[in-house]
Structures are given as C-alpha cells and as structure tokens.
Design an enzyme around this catalytic site. Structure first.
Site, PDB file in Angstrom:
ATOM      1  N   LEU A   4     -10.465 -14.830   1.405  1.00 53.29           N
ATOM      2  CA  LEU A   4     -12.078 -14.792   1.676  1.00 53.29           C
ATOM      3  C   LEU A   4     -12.627 -13.294   1.704  1.00 53.29           C
ATOM      4  O   LEU A   4     -11.723 -12.643   2.305  1.00 53.29           O
ATOM      5  CB  LEU A   4     -12.101 -15.316   3.390  1.00 53.29           C
ATOM      6  CG  LEU A   4     -13.470 -15.588   3.661  1.00 53.29           C
ATOM      7  CD1 LEU A   4     -14.011 -16.933   3.113  1.00 53.29           C
ATOM      8  CD2 LEU A   4     -13.648 -15.793   5.161  1.00 53.29           C
ATOM      9  N   GLU A  40      -3.507 -13.194   2.809  1.00 58.41           N
ATOM     10  CA  GLU A  40      -4.176 -12.923   4.061  1.00 58.41           C
ATOM     11  C   GLU A  40      -3.619 -13.904   5.286  1.00 58.41           C
ATOM     12  O   GLU A  40      -2.544 -14.281   4.849  1.00 58.41           O
ATOM     13  CB  GLU A  40      -5.702 -13.368   3.788  1.00 58.41           C
ATOM     14  CG  GLU A  40      -5.959 -14.681   3.527  1.00 58.41           C
ATOM     15  CD  GLU A  40      -7.591 -15.120   3.190  1.00 58.41           C
ATOM     16  OE1 GLU A  40      -8.254 -14.476   3.719  1.00 58.41           O
ATOM     17  OE2 GLU A  40      -7.626 -16.016   2.535  1.00 58.41           O
ATOM     18  N   LYS A  78     -16.030 -20.157   1.890  1.00 51.96           N
ATOM     19  CA  LYS A  78     -15.700 -20.363   3.185  1.00 51.96           C
ATOM     20  C   LYS A  78     -16.209 -21.775   3.550  1.00 51.96           C
ATOM     21  O   LYS A  78     -17.176 -22.255   4.171  1.00 51.96           O
ATOM     22  CB  LYS A  78     -16.532 -19.448   4.130  1.00 51.96           C
ATOM     23  CG  LYS A  78     -16.056 -19.316   5.431  1.00 51.96           C
ATOM     24  CD  LYS A  78     -16.478 -18.116   6.164  1.00 51.96           C
ATOM     25  CE  LYS A  78     -16.136 -18.000   7.573  1.00 51.96           C
ATOM     26  NZ  LYS A  78     -14.728 -18.069   7.875  1.00 51.96           N
ATOM     27  N   ARG A 113     -20.097 -43.370  -0.003  1.00 49.47           N
ATOM     28  CA  ARG A 113     -18.828 -42.575  -0.059  1.00 49.47           C
ATOM     29  C   ARG A 113     -18.482 -42.777  -1.499  1.00 49.47           C
ATOM     30  O   ARG A 113     -18.117 -43.918  -2.053  1.00 49.47           O
ATOM     31  CB  ARG A 113     -17.795 -43.190   0.693  1.00 49.47           C
ATOM     32  CG  ARG A 113     -16.242 -42.320   0.282  1.00 49.47           C
ATOM     33  CD  ARG A 113     -15.344 -42.877   1.503  1.00 49.47           C
ATOM     34  NE  ARG A 113     -13.987 -42.112   1.160  1.00 49.47           N
ATOM     35  CZ  ARG A 113     -13.428 -42.027  -0.043  1.00 49.47           C
ATOM     36  NH1 ARG A 113     -13.798 -43.080  -0.915  1.00 49.47           N
ATOM     37  NH2 ARG A 113     -12.418 -41.249  -0.194  1.00 49.47           N
ATOM     38  N   HIS A 137     -16.650 -39.831  -4.635  1.00 49.94           N
ATOM     39  CA  HIS A 137     -16.188 -38.387  -4.796  1.00 49.94           C
ATOM     40  C   HIS A 137     -17.309 -37.424  -5.250  1.00 49.94           C
ATOM     41  O   HIS A 137     -17.515 -36.458  -4.689  1.00 49.94           O
ATOM     42  CB  HIS A 137     -14.860 -38.175  -5.519  1.00 49.94           C
ATOM     43  CG  HIS A 137     -13.654 -38.486  -4.723  1.00 49.94           C
ATOM     44  ND1 HIS A 137     -13.482 -40.017  -4.221  1.00 49.94           N
ATOM     45  CD2 HIS A 137     -12.543 -37.925  -4.222  1.00 49.94           C
ATOM     46  CE1 HIS A 137     -12.300 -39.936  -3.644  1.00 49.94           C
ATOM     47  NE2 HIS A 137     -11.932 -38.729  -3.514  1.00 49.94           N
ATOM     48  N   TYR A 142     -19.307 -23.002   5.893  1.00 51.39           N
ATOM     49  CA  TYR A 142     -19.684 -22.301   7.442  1.00 51.39           C
ATOM     50  C   TYR A 142     -19.615 -21.031   7.468  1.00 51.39           C
ATOM     51  O   TYR A 142     -19.047 -20.208   6.539  1.00 51.39           O
ATOM     52  CB  TYR A 142     -18.727 -23.002   8.606  1.00 51.39           C
ATOM     53  CG  TYR A 142     -17.416 -22.469   8.611  1.00 51.39           C
ATOM     54  CD1 TYR A 142     -16.481 -22.817   7.299  1.00 51.39           C
ATOM     55  CD2 TYR A 142     -16.853 -21.579   9.400  1.00 51.39           C
ATOM     56  CE1 TYR A 142     -15.248 -22.258   7.489  1.00 51.39           C
ATOM     57  CE2 TYR A 142     -15.756 -21.138   9.435  1.00 51.39           C
ATOM     58  CZ  TYR A 142     -14.798 -21.460   8.620  1.00 51.39           C
ATOM     59  OH  TYR A 142     -13.461 -20.763   8.313  1.00 51.39           O
TER      60      TYR A 142
HETATM   61  N1  PDD Z   1     -12.493 -16.942  10.033  1.00 52.81           N
HETATM   62  N2  PDD Z   1      -9.573 -15.227   6.223  1.00 52.81           N
HETATM   63  C1  PDD Z   1     -10.011 -16.433   6.459  1.00 52.81           C
HETATM   64  C2  PDD Z   1      -8.956 -17.564   5.843  1.00 52.81           C
HETATM   65  C3  PDD Z   1     -10.645 -16.827   7.512  1.00 52.81           C
HETATM   66  O1  PDD Z   1     -10.761 -18.054   8.157  1.00 52.81           O
HETATM   67  C4  PDD Z   1     -11.386 -15.600   8.199  1.00 52.81           C
HETATM   68  C5  PDD Z   1     -12.148 -15.722   9.230  1.00 52.81           C
HETATM   69  C6  PDD Z   1     -11.102 -14.347   7.596  1.00 52.81           C
HETATM   70  C7  PDD Z   1     -11.898 -13.218   8.156  1.00 52.81           C
HETATM   71  O2  PDD Z   1     -13.298 -13.216   7.855  1.00 52.81           O
HETATM   72  P1  PDD Z   1     -14.315 -12.450   8.828  1.00 52.81           P
HETATM   73  O3  PDD Z   1     -13.968 -11.083   8.953  1.00 52.81           O
HETATM   74  O4  PDD Z   1     -15.587 -12.642   7.971  1.00 52.81           O
HETATM   75  O5  PDD Z   1     -14.595 -13.218  10.122  1.00 52.81           O
HETATM   76  C8  PDD Z   1     -10.553 -14.208   6.667  1.00 52.81           C
HETATM   77  C9  PDD Z   1     -13.380 -17.378  10.986  1.00 52.81           C
HETATM   78  C10 PDD Z   1     -13.331 -16.433  12.225  1.00 52.81           C
HETATM   79  C11 PDD Z   1     -12.807 -18.916  11.584  1.00 52.81           C
HETATM   80  O6  PDD Z   1     -12.769 -19.805  10.570  1.00 52.81           O
HETATM   81  O7  PDD Z   1     -13.184 -19.193  12.635  1.00 52.81           O
END
Ligand code: PDD
Length: 294
Positions: A205, A181, A149, A102, A104, A35
């Site tokens: 990320l 993070e 992501k 289903r 894996h 996403y």
């Molecule tokens: N999440 N690290 C993680 C684990 C995140 O889920 C996000 C953002 C970030 C920041 O990334 P960016 O600046 O590109 O939004 C860092 C989004 C906002 C969410 O899951 O809703």
C-alpha cells in the site's frame, strides 16, 4: 465505538447505530469496495489530498465511478470531525459497488454505497513508545494488487490475528525473499545507518504516513533509500519501524522472539518520532479542517 458515533451514509448524517445497508450490497457479499482511514489532528485533516488521491486510485482500479468530488468529501469529513469529541479523530470512509443480484461479474450501473464515520483517535500507548512493538514474520498470502486499499481484507485479518495469537503486535509479510510491509502498516529498516523502505508498486500500500516519515527523515538529514528489504536485511536490521495512520511511527524491538538491535527503540526512531510529534502539534495549531496541507 459508541452508538452515537457520528456517521454519514448515502447523503444523510446520522448516528452510527442508525446506519444500515441492504444485505445484497456487494460490499457485504463480496468485499467489493475500497476505504480510507484519515487522521484528524485537532480540526485538521492530515494530508487529505493524498488520501483522496489514493481513494481515486483504488476506485479507478476496481472500476467504481467517483461518487463525490473532493470538495464534497471535505464538507462531509469536516462536519463529522466537528461532531466527534476529543482532540484527535480517525475518519473512516468506505465506498462499495452498491446493491445488485449476487453474481461475480458486476453490472456497470449500480449506485455506489458511500459511508463515513468519525471516531476518537488515541495516540500510541506509552508502553509502545518506551518498549516498542513485537512482530512476527509471516508469508504474504495476499493477492497481487496490494496497492488497492480494498475492504476485502481477509488475508490481512488472518495475518494480524496470527500475530495477536503469538502475543505480537504486527505481522511483517515476506514474499519472494523480501520483507514487504505489515498486515496493516508500512515497513522501514535501518541498515548501515540508512533508512530503507520498499519502493512503491503493486506489492504494498502507498502509505500516507510512509510518505510523511520519508519527508521527516529528509528534514532530519537522515539518508533514505527506497529499495527492497531482503529477509536477511530484516533479521539483521539495526532498527525496524512500522508506520500507519493510527499507529504513527513505532519501533519494532522484538522480531520472531529475538531482540531487534539493542532490543529497545533506536536513536533514529527517537529522532523521527519526535519530528512526527512536532509535525502533529503544528497541524493542530492550524485548526481548520479546510486546510489540507502540508
Ligand atoms: N491501514 N499497509 C497496509 C496493508 C495498511 O492497511 C495500512 C493502513 C498501511 C499504512 O497506510 P497509511 O499510512 O496510509 O495509514 C500500510 C489502515 C490504518 C487500516 O486498515 O486501518
């Protein structure tokens, strides 16, 4: 989120309340998908190119073929922006591997499920700006590919929930003696006047807001460094910041119940926050969703 939130599903624009997917979608069964969350300031999609590059990276990493071109994404997202009220929007898009029996291991020929919606984006609250956030530290229980992501966010969900239950706004994740993070945000600290954020890699990320904040620091002539943040660096930091598409850049002023620095948003954060607001205002002036820079 209202039932008439504008949405897109597999080639159709429709109200969110009418968007439905089969239960055998691997996104539902396995969290087998990726996403993006993209802010729209005015009509301008913030760093769309970078978000789409990260989407490609995530898709390649989990071996889902690209279902749409960048031009098709721009067209879909622009139409959703136009249908969504408010000055600023948050665009959410998700691609799953699609429907399959289903198992894996996955068949190579599934049709990906493609979903997007546009919601009104509210700026961070006044109390967050004046008082800062509170955070707790937590062991990073996520997997080894946090650069993808993925919608498989159970660890992040549990970590953010642990923060919420402790009365905090975010969990800062510790792995191998380092602060990595947040549960849904990137991490910066100010150490000896230098703005430090962990270097990119598989542990975190590649945040699009992180990149902007690094650019803004450089424009403000603040020294920046991409290097590890030890647990000691975190607990002794002069300032701690978190960045994300929905929270922009916010100062953490309480960490594990203790004040960070003076216990209020610090002077370097003030400068970067103001630069961020100027940057947003400039993007709103540009207006057109077709303009994807800077
Ligand atoms: N999440 N690290 C993680 C684990 C995140 O889920 C996000 C953002 C970030 C920041 O990334 P960016 O600046 O590109 O939004 C860092 C989004 C906002 C969410 O899951 O809703």
């Amino acid at each position: 989120m209202s039932s008439d939130t504008p949405a897109y599903l597999n080639g159709r624009f429709l109200p969110l309340s009418e968007a439905q997917i089969p239960v055998m979608d691997r996104g539902f069964i396995f969290g087998d998908g990726v996403y993006e969350v993209i802010p729209g300031y005015g009509g301008h999609l913030f760093r769309l190119d970078q978000h789409l590059q990260r989407l490609s990276h995530s898709l390649d990493a989990i071996k889902i073929r690209q279902p749409l071109s960048d031009a098709e994404w721009l067209s879909i997202l622009s139409r959703l922006v136009a249908q969504c009220p408010g000055p600023d929007r948050s665009l959410y898009l998700q691609i799953t591997r699609g429907v399959a029996p289903r198992a894996h291991s996955f068949p190579l020929n599934t049709t990906p499920t493609v979903f997007a919606m546009a919601e009104t984006l509210s700026p961070p609250s006044q109390s967050w700006l004046t008082e800062g956030l509170s955070a707790i530290t937590q062991a990073d229980i996520r997997w080894q590919r946090c650069d993808i992501k993925t919608t498989a966010l159970l660890a992040n969900v549990l970590l953010r929930q642990a923060a919420a239950q402790a009365g905090a706004d975010e969990a800062i994740l510790l792995r191998d003696g380092q602060a990595i993070e947040g549960a849904a945000s990137n991490l910066f600290v100010v150490r000896n006047g230098i703005v430090v954020t962990p270097a990119l890699g598989h542990k975190l990320l590649h945040g699009v807001t992180r990149d902007l904040v690094l650019d803004l620091c450089r424009n403000e002539n603040l020294p920046v460094s991409e290097e590890p943040i030890s647990e000691g660096d975190l607990s002794n930091a002069e300032e701690v910041w978190l960045t994300s598409s929905t929270r922009e850049v916010l100062a953490v002023t309480r960490l594990d119940g203790k004040p960070v620095g003076e216990g209020e948003p610090g002077p370097l954060w003030q400068r970067v926050h103001q630069a961020f607001q100027r940057h947003k205002a400039a993007l709103r002036q540009q207006g057109s969703p077709a303009q994807t820079g800077p």
